[in-house]
Design an enzyme around this catalytic site. Structure first.
Site, PDB file in Angstrom:
ATOM      1  N   PRO A 195       0.770  -1.238  -0.105  1.00  0.00           N
ATOM      2  CA  PRO A 195      -0.013  -0.198  -0.116  1.00  0.00           C
ATOM      3  C   PRO A 195       0.722   1.345  -0.225  1.00  0.00           C
ATOM      4  O   PRO A 195       1.566   1.627   0.699  1.00  0.00           O
ATOM      5  CB  PRO A 195      -0.903  -0.051   0.741  1.00  0.00           C
ATOM      6  CG  PRO A 195      -0.789  -1.730   1.267  1.00  0.00           C
ATOM      7  CD  PRO A 195      -0.043  -2.358   0.905  1.00  0.00           C
ATOM      8  N   CYS A 196       0.239   2.575  -0.981  1.00  0.00           N
ATOM      9  CA  CYS A 196       1.162   3.242  -0.556  1.00  0.00           C
ATOM     10  C   CYS A 196       1.139   4.651  -0.204  1.00  0.00           C
ATOM     11  O   CYS A 196       1.781   5.993  -0.567  1.00  0.00           O
ATOM     12  CB  CYS A 196       1.011   3.577  -2.957  1.00  0.00           C
ATOM     13  SG  CYS A 196      -0.621   4.316  -3.541  1.00  0.00           S
ATOM     14  N   GLN A 197      -0.020   4.332   0.751  1.00  0.00           N
ATOM     15  CA  GLN A 197      -0.660   6.167   1.493  1.00  0.00           C
ATOM     16  C   GLN A 197       0.428   6.620   2.290  1.00  0.00           C
ATOM     17  O   GLN A 197       0.954   7.754   2.427  1.00  0.00           O
ATOM     18  CB  GLN A 197      -0.529   5.641   2.056  1.00  0.00           C
ATOM     19  CG  GLN A 197      -3.178   5.148   1.364  1.00  0.00           C
ATOM     20  CD  GLN A 197      -3.046   4.067   0.807  1.00  0.00           C
ATOM     21  OE1 GLN A 197      -2.513   3.140   0.845  1.00  0.00           O
ATOM     22  NE2 GLN A 197      -4.550   3.837   0.246  1.00  0.00           N
TER      23      GLN A 197
ATOM     24  N   ASN B 291       4.901   0.492  -6.964  1.00  0.00           N
ATOM     25  CA  ASN B 291       3.867   1.639  -6.313  1.00  0.00           C
ATOM     26  C   ASN B 291       4.586   3.394  -6.615  1.00  0.00           C
ATOM     27  O   ASN B 291       4.366   3.200  -8.156  1.00  0.00           O
ATOM     28  CB  ASN B 291       5.396   1.745  -4.509  1.00  0.00           C
ATOM     29  CG  ASN B 291       4.538   2.138  -3.767  1.00  0.00           C
ATOM     30  OD1 ASN B 291       3.266   2.830  -3.579  1.00  0.00           O
ATOM     31  ND2 ASN B 291       4.982   0.981  -2.914  1.00  0.00           N
TER      32      ASN B 291
END
Length: 368
Positions: A77-79, A116
């Site tokens: 996950p790239c948040q 990503n």
């Protein structure tokens, strides 16, 4: 014999599709996929079979054995890297590249691909990933790539990090298959694919407002907009955006937009027929979130149109509610883009076309 593939943070399986389907690359077989979204896992299982698991990867690793694989792919996950979270406060997910590399090590994979957001490339986390990979015996190459250069009708920039266990330099980044018009490359490559190329043949009017059952068009459904929403759509000209709405129909413009005189020009914008789409995100069905109005029709794009702009074939079957499917589409790695990366991985695994190490730096924005 197909190469064995593990997909982590797999989502609907856009990356798996690029690796396994002969229209994109082929030659790989899914032996394990993991995601914590049950609807996405259902989609993955529906299209690829294999072992699709809905779980938190760190919890799963405590009690399960990782199967042998030739390559591990996925996008933690790239948040934590996102421009929307510049301070990275309260976001533990940026550390999920660590269990990703645990699986690489435990599977005995000879290569891995991590996808990503573009910001990963220049982040401190990327340096930490490289250090861990080096300790595991992997060399790495990375680049920020635009999916439009690989046949996707969408401009979407992503960091691709490639790890490999060999004293060879792979042909990375993959050679573009398409080029931006009016560039030197466009003289010898097909132009970028456009919105028109992807969706012009679909019915102008969506088929109802429900998901439906006909497989080839089961996502081409509409919404039930209010009268004011329909009037707002109609006030935006081809290629226009919220500023045109304000100019053409001030009485229909939300006060918060009137007060905000600067900012993004994609909000409430129309896609252009003869350009790739903007980046498709998880709420593409809400034009107030970006340039997601149809080029000429007075409506947002449908789920089917969004899936095509990501490069998914109509035969790909999505599971879940409208919101769940939209999330799967917006979070996916476009399959044609994944296919171009898969070709590089196949070169490494087969030892074809990989070239000996050379001294000196080549190319731009590619990390050794």
């Amino acid at each position: 014999m197909a190469y064995r593939l593990i997909d982590l943070f797999a989502g609907a399986g856009g990356m798996t599709l690029g690796f396994t389907h002969r229209d994109f690359c082929g030659g790989f077989e899914s032996v394990l996929s993991i995601d914590n979204d049950q609807a996405a896992v259902d989609t993955h299982a529906s299209n690829f079979g294999g072992k699709a698991v809905c779980a938190d990867i760190e919890e799963w690793l405590k009690t399960n054995k990782v199967p042998k694989a030739d390559v591990v792919i996925g996008g933690p996950p790239c948040q934590g890297f996102s421009l929307l979270n510049k301070n990275r406060i309260g976001d533990e997910r940026r550390a999920l590249w660590e269990p990703f590399l645990d699986v690489v090590e435990l599977s005995g994979a000879r290569t891995f691909v991590m996808e990503n957001v573009a910001e990963l490339y220049s982040s401190a986390e990327f340096l930490a990933i490289k250090r861990r990979a080096k300790r595991m015996g992997f060399e790495m190459r990375a680049a920020v790539l635009n999916t439009a250069d690989y046949g996707v009708p969408q401009t979407r920039k992503r960091t691709i990090a490639l790890g490999f266990k060999a004293n060879l330099v792979p042909s990375f980044p993959p050679t573009p298959t398409h080029a931006q018009p009016e560039t030197l490359l466009s003289k010898r490559l097909p132009r970028w694919r456009t919105v028109r190329d992807a969706i012009a043949d679909l019915p102008a009017t969506p088929i109802g407002t429900e998901i439906g059952t006909e497989k080839t068009l089961n996502l081409h459904f509409g919404r039930n907009p209010t009268d004011i929403s329909l009037a707002r759509y109609a006030a935006v000209p081809p290629g226009g955006n919220r500023f045109d709405l304000q100019r053409n129909a001030l009485h229909l413009t939300p006060q918060c937009w009137i007060r905000k005189t600067s900012g993004g020009t994609d909000l409430f914008g129309r896609l252009w027929w003869d350009r790739p789409s903007v980046t498709i995100r998880t709420e593409f069905f809400k034009p107030e979130k970006g340039r997601y109005l149809h080029p000429v029709e007075n409506r947002p794009i449908t789920h089917r149109e969004a899936a095509r702009l990501m490069g998914f074939p109509d035969s790909f079957h999505f599971c879940g509610t409208k919101v769940e499917i939209a999330r799967q589409i917006g979070n996916a790695v476009p399959p044609p883009f994944a296919g171009a990366i898969a070709e590089v991985v196949k070169e490494i695994l087969s030892s074809r076309s990989a070239r000996p190490k050379q001294s000196g730096k080549r190319g731009a924005k590619v990390a050794a």
